[in-house]
Design a protein around this motif. Structure first.
Motif, PDB file in Angstrom:
ATOM      1  N   LEU B 230       0.844  -1.193   0.000  1.00  0.00           N
ATOM      2  CA  LEU B 230       0.000   0.000   0.000  1.00  0.00           C
ATOM      3  C   LEU B 230       0.872   1.233   0.000  1.00  0.00           C
ATOM      4  N   SER B 232       0.700   5.382   0.653  1.00  0.00           N
ATOM      5  CA  SER B 232      -0.115   6.439   1.252  1.00  0.00           C
ATOM      6  C   SER B 232       0.231   7.777   0.624  1.00  0.00           C
ATOM      7  N   CYS B 280      -6.642   1.533   7.698  1.00  0.00           N
ATOM      8  CA  CYS B 280      -6.150   2.768   7.094  1.00  0.00           C
ATOM      9  C   CYS B 280      -7.156   3.898   7.313  1.00  0.00           C
ATOM     10  N   VAL B 287      -5.075   5.810   0.930  1.00  0.00           N
ATOM     11  CA  VAL B 287      -4.295   4.888   0.104  1.00  0.00           C
ATOM     12  C   VAL B 287      -4.385   5.333  -1.358  1.00  0.00           C
ATOM     13  N   LEU B 290      -2.567   0.421  -4.430  1.00  0.00           N
ATOM     14  CA  LEU B 290      -2.619  -0.870  -3.750  1.00  0.00           C
ATOM     15  C   LEU B 290      -2.224  -1.953  -4.750  1.00  0.00           C
TER      16      LEU B 290
END
Lengths: 258, 310
Positions: B230, B232, B280, B287, B290
């Motif tokens: 993931l 961010s 999250c 996010v 992914l």
């Protein structure tokens, strides 16, 4: 891109040993004759020494004009042997060692023995060229060697080549390239002038004469002068054999391929 | 151990100045396959390969290539083995074409020089002296010299180092063509894509020892575990990694390769993924990307050998 063509299947096999040796000799010779510095050291410098000493009276040799070349020619040939076997080979081998060429060729069927064999054959061919050029000019200047003396001198030349090639390999196999470059040239000039090569050892003062005559350079110079003069002294042959044995032994113990 | 290894190294030790660069290393390579020896700089790859090439004598252990001792049986082995050194070993003052022709003369039935020249694109610099070649051109010439004797085994030490992408593709294609004809190839590399693309087997070496061995697929799938990576939008809150680990419970590995990314390894299924995303949301982490999948060879390699420079 086109469709990938099939590669040839593995089909290993070494070329015959003489073909490999001939290929390596030719390869080494091409390097020597395409390199201006090598030509200068092995042919032009001895040629200049021959002409300057035999055909001019720049240096007082204590001899009449006609006899000058008889004294000078054997010394110049000794200088040529040193230039080809020591200076040229030390620098070329050291350069190849630094570049990893010795390692790479040692992994091919040529091997280390073939590599050394090619270098030695190349030196011998170079010496034939030196002998023709320098001997020819000396004869043009009035030198008249006896055929029998020439044969004795050839034997001495081969012995001297063994001594100085071993010394070249000792240096090239242990020292850094820069050190070899400096030392190979310094030794050539130093030994030529005061090592009994161009200047007969008995011209040197006192005990210096005997010491210098024990050096490879002094022994080679005197042996060649003897071959074309009053005969070769055994002490010079023994000295050359001793040096050849000692230097070959030292080289085989210390040589590093990389 | 494989049944019919082309290269077999057992308990190899090589020391330089007292410290062991290769430390009881044992590996074998399958005949007719492409084997990649992977490892960070200084791991002992080149030293191991040079012992196989007969260029270095082992301090302990045994090395066999085609069943022969590279030092004692050098004369028999040299025609059958092609070598590409890392420092090329090409004579600097010779023209590229002369060098290849010269090496070809050492063999009874060499690979036609014209064909090798075309495959590796050597024609454009055949008349240039080695000293003036670019790094990639030199590598291609060194590869040609390794192959010209039509060997059964070739050792390629970092074959595509310094090459542009086009040359690298040409080299890869050639390596595949060699394998198709039954040539065994052992190459060292630290390029993950090279190992993943070319190798049948990968041997990972570090600190002078083999630390993993397998096919690229074996090395990149850890059982049935999968990886969710993931990314961010902003740096993750402090302690997010530990809290996510606690949130997911037993059987999960969570780490953070850099401040904006999280990596979750375990039995990734829709429920698990929802749990990760719910975490999250609770942490106010947006996010932006992914990825689901198996680990890359590079991940595997860095996990094994560490992420810090040495």
């Amino acid at each position: 891109m086109s469709a990938p063509a099939a590669a040839p299947a593995p089909h290993p096999g070494a070329a015959p040993v003489l073909d490999r040796l001939r290929a390596q000799t030719t390869f080494e010779l091409a390097s020597i004759f395409r390199n201006g510095e090598q030509i200068m050291v092995t042919i032009l410098m001895p040629l200049v020494a021959l002409v300057a000493l035999a055909a001019t009276d720049v240096v007082d040799l204590g001899r009449a004009d006609g006899a000058r070349v008889d004294l000078v020619a054997p010394g110049v040939l000794a200088m040529a042997v040193m230039a080809a076997a020591l200076t040229s080979q030390a620098i070329a081998t050291s350069f190849d060692r630094r570049g990893g060429v010795l390692r790479l060729l040692a992994t091919t069927p040529l091997g280390r023995v073939g590599l050394l064999g090619g270098k030695i054959c190349a030196v011998l061919v170079l010496q034939v060229v030196q002998a023709v050029v320098l001997g020819g000019v000396a004869i043009a200047l009035g030198w008249r060697p006896e055929p029998g003396d020439v044969i004795v001198a050839l034997g001495i030349g081969v012995l001297g080549t063994a001594v100085f090639t071993a010394l070249a390999m000792l240096m090239a196999g242990t020292l850094r390239f820069e050190a070899v470059l400096a030392l190979a040239n310094l030794l050539l000039i130093g030994l030529t002038l005061v090592g009994g090569v161009l200047v007969p050892t008995d011209w040197l003062p006192g005990v210096g004469a005997d010491i210098v005559r024990l050096l490879p350079s002094g022994a080679l110079g005197e042996a060649l002068r003897g071959a074309f003069g009053d005969g070769v002294a055994w002490r010079d042959v023994v000295a050359l054999l001793g040096w050849a044995g000692l230097l070959t032994w030292a080289t085989s113990r210390t040589f590093r391929w990389s | 151990m494989t049944a019919d290894p082309v290269v077999e190294v057992r308990d190899l030790v090589k020391r330089y100045g007292g410290s062991a660069v290769v430390d009881r290393l044992t590996l074998s390579a399958v005949r007719g396959a492409v084997t990649a020896v992977l490892g960070p700089n200084g791991a002992g790859k080149t030293t191991t390969i040079e012992c196989c090439e007969g260029l270095r004598a082992p301090d302990a252990g045994t090395v066999r290539v085609l069943g022969l001792d590279p030092l004692a049986d050098a004369v028999a082995l040299r025609p059958r083995v092609g070598v590409m050194l890392q420092d090329s070993g090409l004579p600097a003052q010779k023209r590229a074409g002369e060098v290849l022709a010269h090496v070809a003369r050492m063999y009874r039935d060499p690979w036609p020089v014209a064909d090798l020249t075309e495959r590796l694109g050597l024609a454009s610099f055949a008349r240039t002296t080695v000293r003036r070649l670019s790094g990639g051109q030199r590598q291609r010439l060194a590869l040609a010299c390794a192959l010209v004797g039509r060997p059964e085994v070739v050792f390629l030490d970092e074959p595509s180092a310094g090459m542009d992408p086009q040359s690298r593709l040409a080299v890869w294609e050639l390596v595949r063509a060699l394998r198709a004809q039954g040539t065994s190839v052992i190459l060292t590399t630290h390029l993950m894509d090279e190992a993943a693309e070319l190798a049948d087997d990968v041997i990972v070496v570090d600190h002078g020892r083999v630390i993993a061995q397998g096919t690229p697929a074996e090395l990149t799938t850890t059982g049935s575990d999968q990886v969710a990576s993931l990314t961010s939008a902003t740096a993750l809150p402090d302690g997010a990694t530990a809290r996510l680990r606690a949130h997911l419970g037993e059987g999960w590995t969570v780490d953070s390769p850099d401040p904006t990314s999280l990596r979750v390894q375990g039995p990734v299924d829709p429920a698990a993924l929802a749990a990760v995303l719910a975490f999250c949301a609770a942490e106010d982490v947006l996010v932006t990307r992914l990825d689901l999948g198996t680990r890359s060879l590079e991940d595997f390699f860095l996990d094994l050998t560490g992420r810090s420079m040495r």
